[in-house]
Scaffold this active site. Structure first.
Site, PDB file in Angstrom:
ATOM      1  N   LEU A  94     140.524 -54.763 110.980  1.00 12.80           N
ATOM      2  CA  LEU A  94     141.852 -54.528 111.568  1.00 12.80           C
ATOM      3  C   LEU A  94     142.961 -55.158 110.748  1.00 12.80           C
ATOM      4  CD1 LEU A  94     140.973 -55.275 115.296  1.00 12.80           C
ATOM      5  CD2 LEU A  94     141.433 -53.035 114.300  1.00 12.80           C
ATOM      6  N   GLY A  95     142.670 -56.272 110.139  1.00  8.58           N
ATOM      7  CA  GLY A  95     143.734 -56.928 109.372  1.00  8.58           C
ATOM      8  C   GLY A  95     143.275 -58.282 108.867  1.00  8.58           C
ATOM      9  N   THR A  96     144.083 -58.831 107.972  1.00  7.99           N
ATOM     10  CA  THR A  96     143.770 -60.122 107.382  1.00  7.99           C
ATOM     11  C   THR A  96     144.922 -61.072 107.619  1.00  7.99           C
ATOM     12  OG1 THR A  96     142.494 -58.998 105.694  1.00  7.99           O
ATOM     13  CG2 THR A  96     143.124 -61.269 105.218  1.00  7.99           C
ATOM     14  N   ASN A  98     146.242 -65.446 107.651  1.00 12.93           N
ATOM     15  CA  ASN A  98     146.257 -66.664 106.874  1.00 12.93           C
ATOM     16  C   ASN A  98     144.899 -67.374 106.890  1.00 12.93           C
ATOM     17  OD1 ASN A  98     147.661 -68.633 105.461  1.00 12.93           O
ATOM     18  ND2 ASN A  98     148.078 -69.790 107.328  1.00 12.93           N
ATOM     19  N   LEU A  99     144.201 -67.237 108.014  1.00 10.88           N
ATOM     20  CA  LEU A  99     142.956 -67.998 108.159  1.00 10.88           C
ATOM     21  C   LEU A  99     141.705 -67.157 107.988  1.00 10.88           C
ATOM     22  CD1 LEU A  99     143.943 -70.101 111.310  1.00 10.88           C
ATOM     23  CD2 LEU A  99     144.032 -70.810 108.920  1.00 10.88           C
ATOM     24  N   ASP A 213     155.911 -69.292 116.563  1.00 11.65           N
ATOM     25  CA  ASP A 213     155.745 -68.204 115.597  1.00 11.65           C
ATOM     26  C   ASP A 213     156.082 -66.854 116.213  1.00 11.65           C
ATOM     27  OD1 ASP A 213     155.341 -67.330 113.050  1.00 11.65           O
ATOM     28  OD2 ASP A 213     153.158 -67.323 113.138  1.00 11.65           O
TER      29      ASP A 213
HETATM   30  N1  LIG Z   1     143.495 -58.916 118.984  1.00 12.58           N
HETATM   31  C1  LIG Z   1     143.832 -58.073 118.029  1.00 12.58           C
HETATM   32  N2  LIG Z   1     143.806 -56.741 118.228  1.00 12.58           N
HETATM   33  C2  LIG Z   1     144.161 -55.886 117.245  1.00 12.58           C
HETATM   34  N3  LIG Z   1     144.540 -56.270 116.020  1.00 12.58           N
HETATM   35  C3  LIG Z   1     144.577 -57.577 115.765  1.00 12.58           C
HETATM   36  C4  LIG Z   1     144.234 -58.553 116.739  1.00 12.58           C
HETATM   37  N4  LIG Z   1     144.381 -59.778 116.213  1.00 12.58           N
HETATM   38  C5  LIG Z   1     144.801 -59.578 114.969  1.00 12.58           C
HETATM   39  N5  LIG Z   1     144.922 -58.270 114.683  1.00 12.58           N
HETATM   40  C6  LIG Z   1     145.339 -57.693 113.411  1.00 12.58           C
HETATM   41  O1  LIG Z   1     144.774 -58.456 112.383  1.00 12.58           O
HETATM   42  C7  LIG Z   1     145.789 -58.980 111.527  1.00 12.58           C
HETATM   43  C8  LIG Z   1     145.433 -60.401 111.167  1.00 12.58           C
HETATM   44  O2  LIG Z   1     145.561 -61.187 112.320  1.00 12.58           O
HETATM   45  P1  LIG Z   1     145.605 -62.750 112.286  1.00 12.58           P
HETATM   46  O3  LIG Z   1     145.858 -63.225 113.674  1.00 12.58           O
HETATM   47  O4  LIG Z   1     144.401 -63.268 111.582  1.00 12.58           O
HETATM   48  O5  LIG Z   1     146.753 -63.066 111.324  1.00 12.58           O
HETATM   49  P2  LIG Z   1     148.295 -62.819 111.398  1.00 12.58           P
HETATM   50  O6  LIG Z   1     148.695 -62.353 112.765  1.00 12.58           O
HETATM   51  O7  LIG Z   1     148.691 -61.945 110.297  1.00 12.58           O
HETATM   52  O8  LIG Z   1     148.857 -64.255 111.283  1.00 12.58           O
HETATM   53  P3  LIG Z   1     148.752 -65.460 110.323  1.00 12.58           P
HETATM   54  O9  LIG Z   1     148.276 -65.058 109.021  1.00 12.58           O
HETATM   55  O10 LIG Z   1     150.173 -65.800 110.318  1.00 12.58           O
HETATM   56  O11 LIG Z   1     147.891 -66.439 111.042  1.00 12.58           O
HETATM   57  C9  LIG Z   1     147.076 -58.888 112.309  1.00 12.58           C
HETATM   58  O12 LIG Z   1     148.134 -58.625 111.458  1.00 12.58           O
HETATM   59  C10 LIG Z   1     146.833 -57.751 113.263  1.00 12.58           C
HETATM   60  O13 LIG Z   1     147.268 -56.564 112.640  1.00 12.58           O
END
Ligand SMILES: Nc1ncnc2c1ncn2[C@@H]1O[C@H](COP(=O)(O)OP(=O)(O)OP(=O)(O)O)[C@@H](O)[C@H]1O
Length: 480
Positions: A94-96, A98-99, A213
């Site tokens: 779904l996505g990447t 910071n962690l 945030d």
């Molecule tokens: N519960 C979820 N349902 C659907 N997509 C999600 C969910 N959580 C995260 N994502 C997707 O995955 C990506 C990465 O999420 P993640 O929370 O790891 O990092 P982030 O939101 O980009 O924040 P950061 O890098 O600042 O911690 C997000 O940008 C979002 O698109």
């Protein structure tokens, strides 16, 4: 919006999905990441999260929730009563962040879908990042609210920490904004999303959690169109002393007999208003004594007291709420400069204020934003009694707050597809020996997580100090 769900031939992990699905993070060149510069917050060190279950699992009001039912069944079938990675079937990336990486997954033999945040602790190079993982897990384990994610399980296996949370299939508000003409939403959807975010922030503050945030990227949208705040690694937790007080206030409200313009459940008074005085008893649980010196957040959303580094409290969330409202309405943020350094200068400058286009419809929004974007946190709306004061602003007139979760999400927003019912998902099961399944899973996870570090397009790295950070020129708004 996410692509339509796609089930791959049933292996434990089909690596082909990496090339056929959208990685929203990489696709978004304007991703804004947040900055983290130091950690002196008073975060409780006690670990509320155990290895694979959370306290919310025992919450009675959710016992019929299909997600908890699926978890319960999987635990019953598990030899040690815990959820393990082998119980999960990863569907797509779904996505990447910071962690780590986030995957869509489901429990084997169940159609309930979850998001799995996978953190490879070996890839976290600093203590700060490891501490952020614990912060996120701890905060998630405390949450039980419709506009916030539920943590169904924390799985610590080998060097992976995985958090199983609610899946939000409608993407995030930032992506949705970018699908709108002028990157702006009409006033009614803004009222809807802002009201839900406000209630989520109120809940966090009542728990002593300062979010730090808020930005459209972190407002995910559930299948039913309601919001779900995400990303709790920058939060800090403080003590909160709830109070119950009586207060006299003047309320300006619309006459019920007046003609009203209607749009969904949110209506706006079209004509005259009258004022009345009320004495109300109200519950206030704002962590007014919360204090941190960490400079964290996303540049355009940083409150002046955060930028100046003199210490901040929960008021930073109300400032960010003002920026958030502005961005939803105007498609940009009010203090954005040519560079990140200029943005920060604009934020702290006492002469620079948010500018507004003339638009009669937005008068109440403008007034609210101006009261939230007060540079002195002591005079900022929300900083004394919290969300109560913001809820009462005329911009939110007519909203019945206790019923907020039952309001219909705005259907007229371009790109927002609200599913009326959950389609049952086909699930293919192929017998794979447990040993092979496990090693395949590890290889696949390692492969996917390695992909993150080599891709170079993922979220930014933390900078070690403010000057280093502002001195760099960045092409996009990023969290550091
Ligand atoms: N519960 C979820 N349902 C659907 N997509 C999600 C969910 N959580 C995260 N994502 C997707 O995955 C990506 C990465 O999420 P993640 O929370 O790891 O990092 P982030 O939101 O980009 O924040 P950061 O890098 O600042 O911690 C997000 O940008 C979002 O698109």
């Amino acid at each position: 919006m996410e692509q339509e769900d796609f089930y791959f031939p049933d292996t434990d992990l089909d690596l082909s999905f990496t090339s056929t699905t959208t990685d929203r993070t990489f696709a978004s060149s304007s991703a804004r990441t947040s900055l983290t510069l130091s950690f002196n917050d008073r975060l409780s060190t006690s670990s509320a999260v155990t290895t694979s279950s959370t306290s919310s699992s025992s919450v009675n009001h959710r016992r019929h929730d299909p997600h908890w039912s699926a978890i319960k069944s999987a635990k019953l079938l598990s030899s040690d009563g815990n959820i393990h990675l082998r119980h999960l079937k990863l569907i797509r990336h779904l996505g990447t962040g910071n962690l780590g990486r986030v995957f869509l997954c489901n429990l084997r033999d169940s159609s309930a879908r979850f998001a799995l945040k996978v953190i490879d602790r070996n890839c976290l190079t600093t203590e700060k990042k490891l501490s952020q993982v614990e912060t996120e897990a701890e905060i998630l384990s405390l949450l039980d609210h419709p506009f916030l994610p539920t943590l169904y399980a924390r799985i610590d296996e080998s060097h992976y920490t995985c958090l199983l949370i609610d899946y939000a299939p409608n993407g995030d508000l930032h992506s949705l904004l970018r699908k709108q003409p002028g990157n702006r939403l009409p006033i009614q959807p803004v009222r809807f999303f802002a009201a839900e975010v406000l209630v989520a922030l109120e809940y966090l503050h009542a728990m002593g959690i300062v979010y730090r945030d808020l930005k459209p990227e972190n407002v995910l949208l559930r299948e039913d169109g309601h919001v779900m705040l995400s990303d709790f690694d920058l939060c800090f937790k403080s003590d909160v002393v709830p109070t119950f007080k009586s207060r006299r206030y003047r309320r300006s409200s619309s006459s019920p007999s007046l003609r009203r313009r209607r749009s969904g459940c949110f209506s706006v008074a079209a004509e005259k208003k009258y004022e009345r005085e009320e004495i109300v008893s109200e519950f206030a649980a704002e962590p007014v004594t919360a204090f941190s010196r960490s400079c964290v957040g996303t540049h355009e959303y940083l409150a002046p007291e955060l930028v100046s580094g003199n210490g901040h409290g929960s008021g930073v969330d109300w400032w960010a709420f003002g920026i958030f409202l502005y961005e939803l309405l105007y498609g940009t943020t009010p203090f954005k400069g040519e560079s990140k350094e200029q943005t920060l200068r604009n934020i702290v400058s006492t002469t620079k204020t948010a500018s507004f286009h003339m638009d009669g419809d937005l008068d109440e929004a403008r007034d609210l934003i101006e009261k939230l974007l007060v540079k002195d946190p002591r005079k900022r709306l929300g900083c004394a009694r919290g969300a109560q004061d913001i809820k009462r602003h005329p911009f939110f007139d007519g909203i019945k707050w206790p019923l907020i979760r039952h309001y219909k999400p705005p259907e007229e927003v371009r790109g927002l597809v609200i599913k009326k019912s959950t389609r049952p998902h086909a699930s293919h099961v192929i017998a794979v020996s447990p040993r092979r399944r496990k090693s395949f899973l590890w290889r696949a996870l390692s492969y996917l997580l390695r992909g993150k570090s080599s891709s170079g397009g993922s979220k930014n790295q933390s900078n070690s100090n403010y000057y280093h950070y502002v001195g760099k020129s960045y092409a996009s708004r990023k969290r550091v």
